[in-house]
Design a protein around this motif. Structure first.
Motif, PDB file in Angstrom:
ATOM      1  N   VAL A   3      48.764  40.086  35.966  1.00 15.93           N
ATOM      2  CA  VAL A   3      48.830  39.065  37.019  1.00 15.93           C
ATOM      3  C   VAL A   3      50.070  39.258  37.875  1.00 15.93           C
ATOM      4  N   GLU A   4      51.200  39.596  37.198  1.00 19.97           N
ATOM      5  CA  GLU A   4      52.467  39.717  37.928  1.00 19.97           C
ATOM      6  C   GLU A   4      52.407  40.822  38.984  1.00 19.97           C
ATOM      7  N   ASN A   5      51.713  41.932  38.622  1.00 16.14           N
ATOM      8  CA  ASN A   5      51.695  43.085  39.527  1.00 16.14           C
ATOM      9  C   ASN A   5      50.577  43.047  40.560  1.00 16.14           C
ATOM     10  N   ALA A   6      49.687  42.084  40.431  1.00 12.59           N
ATOM     11  CA  ALA A   6      48.511  42.075  41.317  1.00 12.59           C
ATOM     12  C   ALA A   6      48.925  41.770  42.753  1.00 12.59           C
ATOM     13  N   PRO A   7      48.297  42.467  43.725  1.00 11.13           N
ATOM     14  CA  PRO A   7      48.576  42.168  45.139  1.00 11.13           C
ATOM     15  C   PRO A   7      47.894  40.861  45.538  1.00 11.13           C
ATOM     16  N   VAL A   8      48.557  39.786  45.232  1.00 11.04           N
ATOM     17  CA  VAL A   8      47.936  38.480  45.470  1.00 11.04           C
ATOM     18  C   VAL A   8      47.837  38.221  46.973  1.00 11.04           C
ATOM     19  N   SER A  58      43.736  24.544  34.148  1.00  7.13           N
ATOM     20  CA  SER A  58      44.758  25.146  35.023  1.00  7.13           C
ATOM     21  C   SER A  58      45.519  26.242  34.289  1.00  7.13           C
ATOM     22  N   GLU A  59      45.773  26.009  32.985  1.00  7.65           N
ATOM     23  CA  GLU A  59      46.499  27.015  32.197  1.00  7.65           C
ATOM     24  C   GLU A  59      45.656  28.274  32.040  1.00  7.65           C
ATOM     25  N   ASP A  60      44.356  28.068  31.796  1.00 12.03           N
ATOM     26  CA  ASP A  60      43.452  29.218  31.646  1.00 12.03           C
ATOM     27  C   ASP A  60      43.503  30.096  32.896  1.00 12.03           C
ATOM     28  N   VAL A  61      43.481  29.423  34.055  1.00 13.21           N
ATOM     29  CA  VAL A  61      43.475  30.168  35.321  1.00 13.21           C
ATOM     30  C   VAL A  61      44.698  31.080  35.393  1.00 13.21           C
ATOM     31  N   GLU A  62      45.854  30.542  34.961  1.00  8.71           N
ATOM     32  CA  GLU A  62      47.088  31.337  35.050  1.00  8.71           C
ATOM     33  C   GLU A  62      47.187  32.389  33.957  1.00  8.71           C
ATOM     34  N   ASN A  63      46.681  32.046  32.778  1.00  8.63           N
ATOM     35  CA  ASN A  63      46.905  32.931  31.631  1.00  8.63           C
ATOM     36  C   ASN A  63      45.818  33.976  31.420  1.00  8.63           C
ATOM     37  N   LYS A  64      44.598  33.649  31.866  1.00 10.44           N
ATOM     38  CA  LYS A  64      43.505  34.594  31.650  1.00 10.44           C
ATOM     39  C   LYS A  64      43.401  35.537  32.835  1.00 10.44           C
TER      40      LYS A  64
END
Lengths: 201, 353
Positions: A3-8, A58-64
């Motif tokens: 998630v951190e490296n994704a080109p959001v 909301s947590e799932d969205v961030e963590n998965k």
């Protein structure tokens, strides 16, 4: 991709509300990631059903991992989600059977679709796949408008429609590709005809 | 995909159907002319309820009409002048080939006249009938039409279909011959609505119908020429005649004929006739004058309502009741309505005095 490296790609940053609202993460087939509001997702029947079935918090969205959309590339998906964010909360149109179908292309949509026809093709394909009724309507309306003032021969050129001869040739090629023996038989038949044979059998 | 082009048939089925739904009906029709495959696709995806209109005027036209909106498929002008920026193209349908011209500004497709316009017109009609899977719904004959072509084309239509649902005739130049032909050949083949507008006929024009006219609705707006025998031959449900020369004795005779079973389909008769209900009109009839406090409403064609509070009641032996409206008003009409009305409302005897 983490998630951190994704080109959001934030589709509409101004639209991010202060209050806690659910934003889902999606990933295109070329690994571009998008954050899309819950309300915008409702424009897509396919995605709406998908997120409902997943039941993410909301947590799932961030963590998965982001939800992968395998068939659509990032460039197209960006247009799709821009459209969904702009039209979020709008009612899904119902076909009233009018002839021709009444579809107005709003200014925002016209600008969004000021793209080459290759990308327009992909956008329609995506709208169909994701079942976004009004995006499908406006994009198809743009294609329908190409027929304006065209003769049949011009329609053939604009819409890349094969002639009867081309259709026949394509059909023959497809048959031969399916059954290589058919071609051999035909060649053998032609050869025997040349040699003066009356009957093939 | 090259610039300015779009691979239409590579779209998924639903998207292709939406594109075609968004197209104007004449664009779908032109698409069908591109190839056999295009014809199949356009035919399967076009909306089904279109009605084919054939219009004879200074320019013949073939239209397709959806829900009251008319779209021109082809125009056949008397001549074409080549203008800059317009596209000429040879169009082939089956074994016929003819030059077409696209007027870009109006998005209209013109057929260039050649030596056999009848062949061109019938080829186009045959194609349209096949494409829409519908017979010709409406034939309209307008001033300035090329009568010989009109006549041949109508005969061609009537050789293919038993009736024409809707037909209209209007002619402003001297037209006794055309009008007589129209009444004899077409009038009795119209099934739903027959409209005769301004027709310039000679002062002494007379005509006997070979067969009764049986269109559900008959409207006439021409000079008064019908005699009472002609009126007996109109076996429509709704008759509206703007100009008449009937006398009180004629109307008396008509009412007696109705009571004996004449004009058996009649539901509404509107005649522009400055008639007062004197002894002559009602002579020998058992007509009862009726009045009501509130206006009686009779629902008739095209959602119209005829309202009256004073009438004469006529009753047939089988119990059928007709009301003769006696309020001539500004239109000075003779009005006869037969109960029940078109919404099946029975005669409101309890509201009558």
């Amino acid at each position: 991709m983490s998630v951190e490296n994704a080109p959001v790609v934030d589709v509409d940053e101004a639209a991010i509300p202060v209050e806690k609202k659910m934003y889902y993460r999606f990933e295109s087939n070329d690994k571009k990631e998008f954050r899309v509001s819950e309300l915008a997702i409702q424009q897509s029947e396919t995605l709406n059903r998908l997120v409902e079935a997943m039941g993410y918090t909301s947590e799932d969205v961030e963590n998965k991992p982001a939800i992968a959309i395998e068939n659509i590339d990032g460039k197209t998906l960006k247009l799709v989600f821009q459209w969904c964010e702009h039209h979020k909360g709008e009612a899904i149109p119902v076909d009233d059977g009018s002839v021709p179908k009444i579809v107005e292309i709003p200014e925002f949509d016209a600008k969004l679709m000021d793209i080459d026809n290759g990308l327009l093709f992909k956008l329609i394909w995506a709208a169909d796949y994701l079942n976004i009724v009004q995006l499908l309507n406006v994009s198809c309306k743009k294609v329908a408008n190409m027929a304006q003032g065209k003769t049949p021969a011009q329609l053939r050129r604009v819409y890349l429609l094969p002639s009867d001869e081309e259709d026949e040739a394509a059909k023959r090629a497809a048959q031969e590709a399916q059954d290589p023996r058919a071609r051999e038989v035909e060649e053998e038949f032609e050869e025997r005809k040349r040699q003066g044979g009356n009957s093939f059998f | 995909m090259a610039s300015g082009t779009f691979s239409l048939y590579r779209l998924p089925y639903i998207a292709l159907a939406v594109v075609i739904d968004c197209m104007k009906p004449y664009h779908i029709f032109r698409l069908s002319l591109v190839s056999k495959k295009s014809h199949r696709i356009a035919r399967s995806m076009r909306k089904k309820e279109g009605k084919i209109y054939l219009i004879f005027a200074q320019k013949e036209r073939i239209n397709i009409v959806y829900r009251g909106c008319s779209y021109i498929l082809f125009i056949i002008p008397d001549h074409l002048v080549e203008q800059e920026g317009e596209v000429f193209e040879l169009l082939k349908i089956k074994n016929a080939a003819f030059n077409t011209e696209m007027k870009r500004e109006t998005d209209e497709m013109y057929i260039q006249r050649n030596c056999n316009m009848f062949a061109v017109l019938t080829t186009l009609l045959e194609y349209a009938i096949s494409f829409y899977g519908q017979p010709i719904h409406f034939v309209k004959i307008m001033p300035g039409n090329r009568w010989e072509l009109t006549k041949r084309a109508i005969e061609w239509v009537l050789s293919r279909q038993e009736t024409i649902p809707d037909c209209s005739f209007r002619c402003e130049t001297n037209s006794d011959v055309q009008f007589r032909y129209f009444l004899d050949k077409i009038g009795n083949r119209v099934s739903k609505q027959l409209a005769i507008d301004t027709v310039s006929i000679s002062e002494n024009f007379q005509h006997s119908f070979r067969q009764p006219l049986t269109a559900v609705i008959t409207r006439m707006g021409c000079k008064p020429w019908l005699n009472i025998n002609n009126l007996y031959s109109l076996n429509s449900q709704y008759i509206d005649i703007k100009n008449t020369k009937f006398t009180c004795a004629d109307m008396n005779s008509f009412l007696k004929n109705w009571l004996q079973g004449g004009n058996s389909e009649l539901r509404c008769l509107f005649l522009r006739l400055p008639l007062t209900y004197d002894e002559v009109v009602l002579d020998g009839l058992e007509a009862v004058q009726r009045k009501s406090v509130n206006k009686i409403e009779y629902n008739h064609f095209k959602n119209n309502i005829f309202k009256f509070s004073s009438s004469f009641e006529l009753k047939k032996n089988d119990g059928t009741i007709a009301s003769l409206g006696v309020e001539n008003g500004i239109n000075r009409q003779f009005v006869m309505v037969v109960w029940p009305d078109l919404l099946n409302k029975p005669y409101p005897a309890h509201e009558m005095e």
